[in-house]
Design an enzyme around this catalytic site. Structure first.
Site, PDB file in Angstrom:
ATOM      1  N   ALA A 144      15.118  18.102 -28.905  1.00  0.00           N
ATOM      2  CA  ALA A 144      13.660  18.029 -27.922  1.00  0.00           C
ATOM      3  C   ALA A 144      13.222  19.261 -28.674  1.00  0.00           C
ATOM      4  O   ALA A 144      12.217  19.196 -28.919  1.00  0.00           O
ATOM      5  CB  ALA A 144      14.394  17.855 -26.669  1.00  0.00           C
ATOM      6  N   SER A 194      17.645  40.442 -35.278  1.00  0.00           N
ATOM      7  CA  SER A 194      18.726  41.797 -35.219  1.00  0.00           C
ATOM      8  C   SER A 194      19.732  40.888 -36.503  1.00  0.00           C
ATOM      9  O   SER A 194      21.046  41.637 -36.429  1.00  0.00           O
ATOM     10  CB  SER A 194      19.038  42.365 -34.032  1.00  0.00           C
ATOM     11  OG  SER A 194      19.419  41.108 -33.191  1.00  0.00           O
ATOM     12  N   ARG A 195      20.070  39.545 -36.165  1.00  0.00           N
ATOM     13  CA  ARG A 195      21.136  39.308 -36.963  1.00  0.00           C
ATOM     14  C   ARG A 195      21.066  38.000 -37.117  1.00  0.00           C
ATOM     15  O   ARG A 195      19.703  36.883 -37.268  1.00  0.00           O
ATOM     16  CB  ARG A 195      22.443  39.334 -35.801  1.00  0.00           C
ATOM     17  CG  ARG A 195      21.874  38.730 -34.717  1.00  0.00           C
ATOM     18  CD  ARG A 195      22.822  38.520 -33.592  1.00  0.00           C
ATOM     19  NE  ARG A 195      22.642  37.976 -32.158  1.00  0.00           N
ATOM     20  CZ  ARG A 195      22.690  38.255 -31.174  1.00  0.00           C
ATOM     21  NH1 ARG A 195      24.077  39.370 -31.017  1.00  0.00           N
ATOM     22  NH2 ARG A 195      22.678  37.408 -30.703  1.00  0.00           N
ATOM     23  N   SER A 216      14.896  22.851 -36.853  1.00  0.00           N
ATOM     24  CA  SER A 216      16.786  22.357 -37.202  1.00  0.00           C
ATOM     25  C   SER A 216      16.641  21.338 -37.784  1.00  0.00           C
ATOM     26  O   SER A 216      16.459  20.128 -37.530  1.00  0.00           O
ATOM     27  CB  SER A 216      17.566  22.734 -36.282  1.00  0.00           C
ATOM     28  OG  SER A 216      18.281  22.130 -36.260  1.00  0.00           O
ATOM     29  N   TYR A 257      18.225  21.171 -27.282  1.00  0.00           N
ATOM     30  CA  TYR A 257      17.593  21.686 -28.258  1.00  0.00           C
ATOM     31  C   TYR A 257      17.406  20.588 -29.347  1.00  0.00           C
ATOM     32  O   TYR A 257      16.183  20.997 -29.869  1.00  0.00           O
ATOM     33  CB  TYR A 257      19.166  22.330 -28.614  1.00  0.00           C
ATOM     34  CG  TYR A 257      19.271  22.593 -30.182  1.00  0.00           C
ATOM     35  CD1 TYR A 257      19.077  24.262 -30.392  1.00  0.00           C
ATOM     36  CD2 TYR A 257      19.655  22.418 -31.855  1.00  0.00           C
ATOM     37  CE1 TYR A 257      19.038  25.164 -31.549  1.00  0.00           C
ATOM     38  CE2 TYR A 257      19.728  22.901 -32.766  1.00  0.00           C
ATOM     39  CZ  TYR A 257      18.830  24.453 -32.685  1.00  0.00           C
ATOM     40  OH  TYR A 257      19.203  25.755 -33.309  1.00  0.00           O
ATOM     41  N   VAL A 306      11.485  36.792 -26.336  1.00  0.00           N
ATOM     42  CA  VAL A 306      10.896  36.118 -25.938  1.00  0.00           C
ATOM     43  C   VAL A 306      10.485  34.697 -25.209  1.00  0.00           C
ATOM     44  O   VAL A 306      10.067  33.840 -24.975  1.00  0.00           O
ATOM     45  CB  VAL A 306      10.572  35.737 -27.541  1.00  0.00           C
ATOM     46  CG1 VAL A 306       9.653  37.001 -28.884  1.00  0.00           C
ATOM     47  CG2 VAL A 306      11.699  35.315 -28.650  1.00  0.00           C
TER      48      VAL A 306
END
Length: 256
Positions: A162, A19-20, A147, A160, A69
């Site tokens: 991990a 959506s963004r 990332s 994050y 999700v």
């Protein structure tokens, strides 16, 4: 573009978190390259608006569904509905994700569990659900949005980092599982990209520090992630699998 080796004519893509930000930019780029889309996000109003905007701008078929999700039942329902409506999924982009900064001795179990479910488990479940359809046609592209924090991190990014590192490991293993069916599995590892998450979680000082870490002296834009994702989805990348493309403006090139 649609009719070149970089195009996606006659391909159907499922993109989460569209959506963004990065997910929306990927969806727009895929539509411009000729793909039909099934996109999702948590809120019906925002994903419906995104679908209408992309369809009107590109002329592409864009179906949508509201799905959280981080919830397994929603993830399973998303896969079933995408296959039912589109008939097949050629390209899966696992983009949905979030970050809750906490030091290692401050991690809350509920936050850890939430990030594992959203950033990692949902990617496995969607891949598992979609792969049999790809195997039938002996063609597929699976792209996880990881990332640069899979390779290096900062304080309070334990969960994050991990989850994003785990996506890389899963992509490598999946690439070996699925190579015999001509299905590639890769990761894109964004660096500082000007989307809602870092702009919300980082102070102005932290944002400036990240700018200074880049070689290019700026934050990236969502479309600068969409373009390499489009490459990996295309026939131009058919011999690339089990890899990570880092798109970080040169952050990881810097020692200090």
């Amino acid at each position: 573009m649609k009719d070149t080796i970089f195009g996606l004519a006659n391909k159907t893509a499922l993109i989460t978190g569209a959506s963004r930000g990065i997910g929306h930019a990927i969806a727009r780029a895929f539509a411009e390259a000729g793909a039909e889309l099934f996109i999702c996000s948590r809120k019906a109003a925002t994903i419906e608006a995104a679908a209408k905007e992309i369809a009107q701008a590109t002329g592409a078929r864009v179906e949508w569904m509201a799905a959280d999700v981080s919830r397994r039942d929603d993830t399973d329902r998303l896969a079933s509905e995408a296959l039912r409506k589109m008939g097949r999924i050629d390209i899966l982009v696992n983009n949905a994700g979030w970050n809750i900064p906490q030091a290692i001795d401050e991690i809350q179990d509920k936050d850890w569990d939430y990030l594992i479910e959203l950033n990692l488990t949902n990617c496995m479940r969607l891949t598992r659900a979609i792969v049999p359809n790809m195997k039938e046609r002996r063609w597929g592209r699976i792209i996880h949005i990881s990332s640069m924090m899979a390779m290096a991190s900062t304080p309070k990014r334990n969960a994050y980092s991990a989850t994003k590192a785990a996506l890389v490991g899963m992509a490598q293993a999946s690439a070996l599982d699925l190579g015999p069916w001509n299905i590639t599995v890769n990761c894109i590892a964004p660096g500082p990209i000007a989307t809602e998450m870092p702009m919300t979680l980082l102070s102005k000082e932290q944002q400036d520090q990240m700018t200074q870490r880049t070689a290019l002296g700026r934050w990236g834009q969502p479309e600068e992630i969409a373009w390499p994702t489009l490459f990996l989805a295309s026939e131009a990348a058919r011999y690339i699998t089990g890899q990570v493309i880092v798109v970080d403006g040169g952050c990881l090139a810097r020692i200090i």
